[in-house]
Enzyme design. Structure first.
Site, mmCIF file in Angstrom:
data_model
loop_
_atom_site.group_PDB
_atom_site.id
_atom_site.type_symbol
_atom_site.label_atom_id
_atom_site.label_comp_id
_atom_site.label_asym_id
_atom_site.label_seq_id
_atom_site.Cartn_x
_atom_site.Cartn_y
_atom_site.Cartn_z
ATOM 1 N N MET A 28 79.923 -31.942 -1.805
ATOM 2 C CA MET A 28 80.672 -32.952 -1.074
ATOM 3 C C MET A 28 81.765 -33.514 -1.965
ATOM 4 S SD MET A 28 79.388 -33.159 1.967
ATOM 5 C CE MET A 28 80.119 -34.695 2.531
ATOM 6 N N PHE A 31 85.019 -37.832 1.197
ATOM 7 C CA PHE A 31 85.239 -37.777 2.644
ATOM 8 C C PHE A 31 85.285 -36.353 3.185
ATOM 9 C CE2 PHE A 31 87.406 -41.498 0.895
ATOM 10 C CZ PHE A 31 86.732 -42.513 1.541
ATOM 11 N N LEU A 33 83.364 -32.023 3.179
ATOM 12 C CA LEU A 33 82.460 -30.983 2.705
ATOM 13 C C LEU A 33 83.290 -29.833 2.152
ATOM 14 C CD1 LEU A 33 79.553 -29.764 2.566
ATOM 15 C CD2 LEU A 33 79.952 -28.884 4.879
ATOM 16 N N VAL A 34 82.858 -29.277 1.013
ATOM 17 C CA VAL A 34 83.609 -28.216 0.345
ATOM 18 C C VAL A 34 82.780 -26.935 0.325
ATOM 19 C CG1 VAL A 34 84.821 -27.517 -1.755
ATOM 20 C CG2 VAL A 34 84.736 -29.941 -1.107
ATOM 21 N N LYS A 49 88.055 -27.329 1.797
ATOM 22 C CA LYS A 49 87.538 -28.680 2.000
ATOM 23 C C LYS A 49 87.795 -29.109 3.433
ATOM 24 C CE LYS A 49 88.145 -33.460 0.362
ATOM 25 N NZ LYS A 49 88.829 -34.324 -0.630
ATOM 26 N N ASP A 141 89.978 -42.451 -9.346
ATOM 27 C CA ASP A 141 88.576 -42.022 -9.233
ATOM 28 C C ASP A 141 88.290 -40.876 -10.194
ATOM 29 O OD1 ASP A 141 85.986 -42.186 -8.230
ATOM 30 O OD2 ASP A 141 86.352 -40.704 -6.669
#
EC number: 2.7.11.24
Length: 400
Positions: A28, A31, A33-34, A49, A141
């Site tokens: 993940m 925001f 799913l990969v 993604k 981040d």
């Protein structure tokens, strides 16, 4: 019109063009799913993604639009590169990027990193940040799981979903706690590119010691353990605190003196400790920037000013303050996707015609080097969803 194929991944519908096959879940991201996949057009492995429900709210639509714009604009060897983007019939958005074998988090949890790998990885992180910051962008981040690495030790920063404009009045709760700069905890509004340098410093320290430097249980504990090492924040930093509750908390902390990082890292290279001291500074105004960090003696084996580019122009943040309905963001998104497919082929062709900058020598070997002066290297991962393993023994050499 492209043909789409539906596949269930972890209970989530992946609806992708038939160009991509052999889907496997990777994890993940912010925001989304990969999955890994094979691009039948290029026969290369890629990462796909899925942005889930990008048009469900104006906030999500704007966030997705921002990430797409950033991925289109930011083109650098140490940043993840967007190779394709499409909207499925179900109106989910898919970003396709290059696939790297592992991430720094997996490497750090598998075994200690040797000195030359720490040095080379930090160099590439700072090289990428120099470019990002020159474009007027703050990642916000930065953490080990957002730093991708392949078997040749090439490193790329990813996940720009939380990136924001370079602005001293930015607001919001961002970044994973362990890597969060103190000015975010102190004010939650006044911060700039220096927060990325702090995060990079925390990652650097984690590479040196093999575990997080500031593993806070919550934001109060996080700030407290920072002061245990760095001492109390100086008065001029305390004066910038805007919240009365935060100010009272900081003033209530016991008096603590800064502990020299050489005591915390007694076996580390003195140059490494010196650079870390300059990155982990309470006052963001006195924190070293990416360009100066690249010129630090610790990174001398790789530092080459002519091969540490900056952005040709600032990122256009004119949309950032817009408060628009979902349908408008959707139209803008379609426009950006059409623009990407119109210009990307010419951009790739132009890039192929340009001479490639010199790279540090990274050799693939089946056995450790025979020379006694070169230590055995850790093996890098070849599979994105497996612990670090494989036959690669990359050899990191300084620039010639």
């Amino acid at each position: 019109m492209a043909d789409f194929i539906r596949t269930q991944i972890f209970g989530t519908c992946f609806e992708i063009t038939s160009r991509y096959v052999d889907l496997n879940p990777v994890g993940m991201g912010a925001f989304g799913l990969v999955c890994s996949a094979r691009d039948q057009l290029t026969n290369q492995n890629v990462a796909i993604k899925k942005i889930m429900k990008p048009f469900s709210t104006p906030v999500l639509a704007k966030r997705t639009y921002r990430e797409l714009k950033l991925l289109k604009h930011l083109r650098h060897e140490n940043l993840i590169t967007l190779s394709d983007i499409f909207i499925s019939p179900l109106e989910d958005i898919y970003f396709v990027t290059e696939l790297l074998g592992t991430d720094l988090h997996r490497l750090l949890t598998s075994r200690p990193l040797e000195h030359q790998f720490i040095q080379y990885f930090l160099y590439q992180i700072l090289r990428g940040l120099k470019y990002v910051h020159s474009a007027g962008v703050v990642h916000r981040d930065l953490k080990p799981s957002n730093i991708l690495i392949n078997e040749n030790c090439d490193l790329k920063i990813c996940d720009f979903g939380l990136a924001r404009i370079q602005d001293p009045q930015m607001t919001g709760y961002v970044s994973t706690r362990y890597y969060r700069a103190p000015e975010i905890m102190l004010t939650w509004q006044k911060y700039d590119v220096e927060v990325d340098i702090w995060s990079a410093g925390c990652i650097f320290a984690e590479m040196l010691r093999g575990k997080p430097l500031f593993p806070g249980k919550d934001h109060v504990h996080q700030f407290s353990i920072i002061t245990e090492l760095l001492g109390n924040p100086p008065d001029d930093v305390i004066e910038t605190i805007g919240s009365e509750n935060t100010l009272n908390f900081v003033k209530s902390l016991p008096k603590r003196e800064r502990i020299p990082l050489s005591q915390k890292f007694p076996n580390a290279d003195p140059d490494a400790v010196d650079l870390l001291e300059k990155m982990l500074v309470f006052d963001p105004r006195k924190r070293i920037n990416a360009a100066d960090a690249l010129a630090h003696p610790y990174l001398a084996p790789y530092h080459e000013p002519s091969d540490e580019p900056v952005a040709s122009e600032k990122f256009d943040w004119s949309f950032n303050d817009a408060d628009l309905p979902v349908d408008t963001w959707k139209v803008m998104m379609y426009s950006e996707i059409l623009d990407f497919h119109n210009v990307d082929s010419s951009a790739v062709e132009q890039q192929q015609q340009q001479p490639q900058p010199p790279q540090p020598q990274l050799q693939q070997q089946q056995q450790p080097p025979q020379q006694p002066q070169q230590p055995q290297q850790p093996q890098x991962a070849q599979q994105p969803v497996q612990p670090v393993q494989g036959d690669y023994v990359p050899q990191v050499a300084p620039r010639s």
